[in-house]
Design a protein around this motif. Structure first.
Motif, PDB file in Angstrom:
ATOM      1  N   ARG A   1      17.167  12.093  -1.730  1.00 61.73           N
ATOM      2  CA  ARG A   1      16.443  11.508  -0.597  1.00 61.73           C
ATOM      3  C   ARG A   1      15.117  10.892  -1.060  1.00 61.73           C
ATOM      4  O   ARG A   1      14.680   9.859  -0.523  1.00 61.73           O
ATOM      5  N   LYS A   2      14.483  11.528  -2.029  1.00 60.56           N
ATOM      6  CA  LYS A   2      13.235  10.996  -2.560  1.00 60.56           C
ATOM      7  C   LYS A   2      13.471   9.635  -3.230  1.00 60.56           C
ATOM      8  O   LYS A   2      12.682   8.697  -3.075  1.00 60.56           O
ATOM      9  N   ALA A   3      14.560   9.535  -3.975  1.00 61.14           N
ATOM     10  CA  ALA A   3      14.898   8.270  -4.627  1.00 61.14           C
ATOM     11  C   ALA A   3      15.203   7.193  -3.588  1.00 61.14           C
ATOM     12  O   ALA A   3      14.791   6.030  -3.731  1.00 61.14           O
TER      13      ALA A   3
ATOM     14  N   LEU B   1      10.984   1.842   0.169  1.00 64.11           N
ATOM     15  CA  LEU B   1       9.623   1.326   0.132  1.00 64.11           C
ATOM     16  C   LEU B   1       9.555   0.042  -0.698  1.00 64.11           C
ATOM     17  O   LEU B   1       8.863  -0.916  -0.325  1.00 64.11           O
ATOM     18  N   GLU B   2      10.261   0.052  -1.819  1.00 63.94           N
ATOM     19  CA  GLU B   2      10.272  -1.155  -2.643  1.00 63.94           C
ATOM     20  C   GLU B   2      10.982  -2.299  -1.906  1.00 63.94           C
ATOM     21  O   GLU B   2      10.531  -3.453  -1.936  1.00 63.94           O
ATOM     22  N   SER B   3      12.084  -1.972  -1.227  1.00 64.70           N
ATOM     23  CA  SER B   3      12.810  -2.987  -0.474  1.00 64.70           C
ATOM     24  C   SER B   3      11.944  -3.551   0.650  1.00 64.70           C
ATOM     25  O   SER B   3      11.946  -4.768   0.912  1.00 64.70           O
TER      26      SER B   3
ATOM     27  N   ASP C   1       4.374   9.013  -4.270  1.00 71.41           N
ATOM     28  CA  ASP C   1       4.321   9.967  -5.386  1.00 71.41           C
ATOM     29  C   ASP C   1       5.682   9.991  -6.085  1.00 71.41           C
ATOM     30  O   ASP C   1       6.606  10.655  -5.620  1.00 71.41           O
ATOM     31  N   VAL C   2       5.790   9.253  -7.165  1.00 77.90           N
ATOM     32  CA  VAL C   2       7.067   9.149  -7.877  1.00 77.90           C
ATOM     33  C   VAL C   2       7.305  10.427  -8.682  1.00 77.90           C
ATOM     34  O   VAL C   2       6.488  10.797  -9.529  1.00 77.90           O
ATOM     35  N   PRO C   3       8.394  11.155  -8.449  1.00 82.16           N
ATOM     36  CA  PRO C   3       8.686  12.383  -9.202  1.00 82.16           C
ATOM     37  C   PRO C   3       8.830  12.099 -10.698  1.00 82.16           C
ATOM     38  O   PRO C   3       9.229  11.010 -11.112  1.00 82.16           O
ATOM     39  N   THR C   4       8.496  13.116 -11.488  1.00 82.18           N
ATOM     40  CA  THR C   4       8.608  12.961 -12.944  1.00 82.18           C
ATOM     41  C   THR C   4      10.055  12.734 -13.362  1.00 82.18           C
ATOM     42  O   THR C   4      10.311  12.142 -14.416  1.00 82.18           O
ATOM     43  N   ASP C   5      11.004  13.195 -12.545  1.00 84.18           N
ATOM     44  CA  ASP C   5      12.429  12.981 -12.859  1.00 84.18           C
ATOM     45  C   ASP C   5      12.769  11.497 -12.915  1.00 84.18           C
ATOM     46  O   ASP C   5      13.760  11.112 -13.541  1.00 84.18           O
TER      47      ASP C   5
ATOM     48  N   PHE D   1       0.833  -1.208   0.000  1.00 83.34           N
ATOM     49  CA  PHE D   1       0.000   0.000   0.000  1.00 83.34           C
ATOM     50  C   PHE D   1       0.870   1.261   0.000  1.00 83.34           C
ATOM     51  O   PHE D   1       0.617   2.211  -0.743  1.00 83.34           O
ATOM     52  N   LYS D   2       1.887   1.275   0.853  1.00 81.95           N
ATOM     53  CA  LYS D   2       2.777   2.436   0.917  1.00 81.95           C
ATOM     54  C   LYS D   2       3.529   2.634  -0.389  1.00 81.95           C
ATOM     55  O   LYS D   2       3.713   3.767  -0.847  1.00 81.95           O
ATOM     56  N   LEU D   3       3.956   1.543  -0.989  1.00 83.16           N
ATOM     57  CA  LEU D   3       4.684   1.640  -2.254  1.00 83.16           C
ATOM     58  C   LEU D   3       3.776   2.142  -3.370  1.00 83.16           C
ATOM     59  O   LEU D   3       4.175   3.009  -4.172  1.00 83.16           O
TER      60      LEU D   3
END
Length: 352
Positions: free
Chosen positions: A190-192, A198-200, A119-123, A113-115
């Motif tokens: 930090r966002k990455a 979260l994926e881990s 909000d994945v940045p457009t970058d 759910f968290k993953l």
């Protein structure tokens, strides 16, 4: 003249008679061909094809011993029970595994759910989380290098008004631009990192679910299959259970005695199939032994009886026996006798 002729004829008759009575020369007796004996004979010992030594997985006092040596057991049969604070029965292990499976499912749902709501940045478009971390680290390293010449300018100088900046030897405007670029690079990095964490977390939760499911299935297995026996033994460690059908050939457990974990205390063997393992085949003989080769086996304890078999395997490793290099050859017996016992001495004849 007649007298002379008579003598001549008499001599001629004697010569013919002598020739007729001469002994004939005997024929030569042929020498028999010697055939080299290529038979290879070796000594070995009998052992079951399949056996195992069981050890306790917890320390404690033996509270029950339900079997004795020589008993036949089925897969999953309880042989003994242990009294210990660190051990649990099969029923307790099953209940715990069920709870852990429920918890694992919940962790997977929460992590996913968290993953999914991150909000994945457009970058980061077209990248995986690890790829985004690598790319943002490149940007961060560049931003740090750009700001390096201005790193000693304090925050007060960066906040000066345009009027205050006049006359300054340091181009604070440029420093401010590089500082902002560095701050932005840190934010994206930090966002990455957050995305990758979260994926881990989701991957780890799924891995824990797989393990919890495996433990649950092993403990609930109604067939007590051998491939799940190890998990049962580790989790239901208050009991010693047979991992497969066989005969108890050794039992070193007594009620009331303290036993430590890790030491073999029970041996179970499947006595429906037997092998003989040689111990004295030299390097000269072993090169003439092939897998599948037919053999004849005789046992000192079973005189007058021959057993058939085939070479199952030839060891690549060697050992030394009284100065000789020897190799172990395993023979699978195709004949079985109820009188066979583990460790019997055998004489193996390899058929050429």
């Amino acid at each position: 003249m007649k007298y002379i002729k008579l003598i001549t004829l008499s001599l001629l008759a004697l010569m013919i008679a002598a020739c007729g009575t001469a002994t004939a020369t005997p024929e030569a007796t042929p020498i028999p061909t010697v055939i080299a004996d290529t038979t290879i004979i070796s000594e070995g010992r009998l052992e079951p094809v399949h056996y195992t030594e069981l050890a306790l997985n917890a320390n404690g006092l033996i509270s029950e011993v339900l079997k004795v040596e020589g008993d036949t057991v089925a897969a999953g049969d309880v042989i003994a029970r242990l009294k210990s604070n660190e051990a649990q029965t099969l029923e307790a292990a099953q209940a715990k595994a069920a709870q852990e499976l429920t918890t694992a499912y919940q962790e997977v749902r929460d992590a996913q759910f968290k993953l999914d709501n991150f909000d994945v940045p457009t970058d980061f478009a077209g990248m995986t989380p690890p790829e985004s971390v690598a790319a943002m680290l490149v940007n961060l390293d560049k931003a740090r290098a750009d700001f390096e010449p201005y790193k000693d300018i304090n925050d007060r100088n960066l906040q000066l008004t345009d009027a205050q900046k006049r006359g300054q030897e340091v181009v604070t405007g440029t420093a401010k631009i590089f500082k902002k670029a560095l701050d932005d690079a840190w934010t994206r990095y930090r966002k990455a990192i957050q995305w990758m964490e979260l994926e881990s977390a989701a991957q780890n939760a799924n891995s824990r679910l797989v393990l919890a499911q495996r433990d649950y299935d092993a403990l609930q297995d109604p067939t007590f299959a051998e491939d799940t026996a190890g998990t049962r033994a580790a989790l239901a460690n208050a009991e010693v259970r047979a991992p497969f059908p066989g005969v108890i050939t050794d039992l070193q457990l007594k009620v009331g005695e303290f036993e430590a974990s890790g030491q073999p205390v029970v041996t179970i063997a499947d006595t429906t199939q037997w092998v003989v393992k040689t111990k004295d085949l030299t390097e000269i003989d072993v090169v003439n032994i092939k897998e599948g080769q037919s053999v004849t086996v005789k046992f000192d304890a079973l005189p007058g009886v021959e057993f058939k078999g085939n070479v199952l395997s030839v060891s690549d490793n060697f050992s030394e026996n009284q100065g000789d290099v020897v190799y172990e050859v395993t023979i699978l017996l195709t004949d079985v006798d109820p009188a066979m016992r583990w460790g019997m001495t055998a004489v193996v004849t390899f058929e050429q």
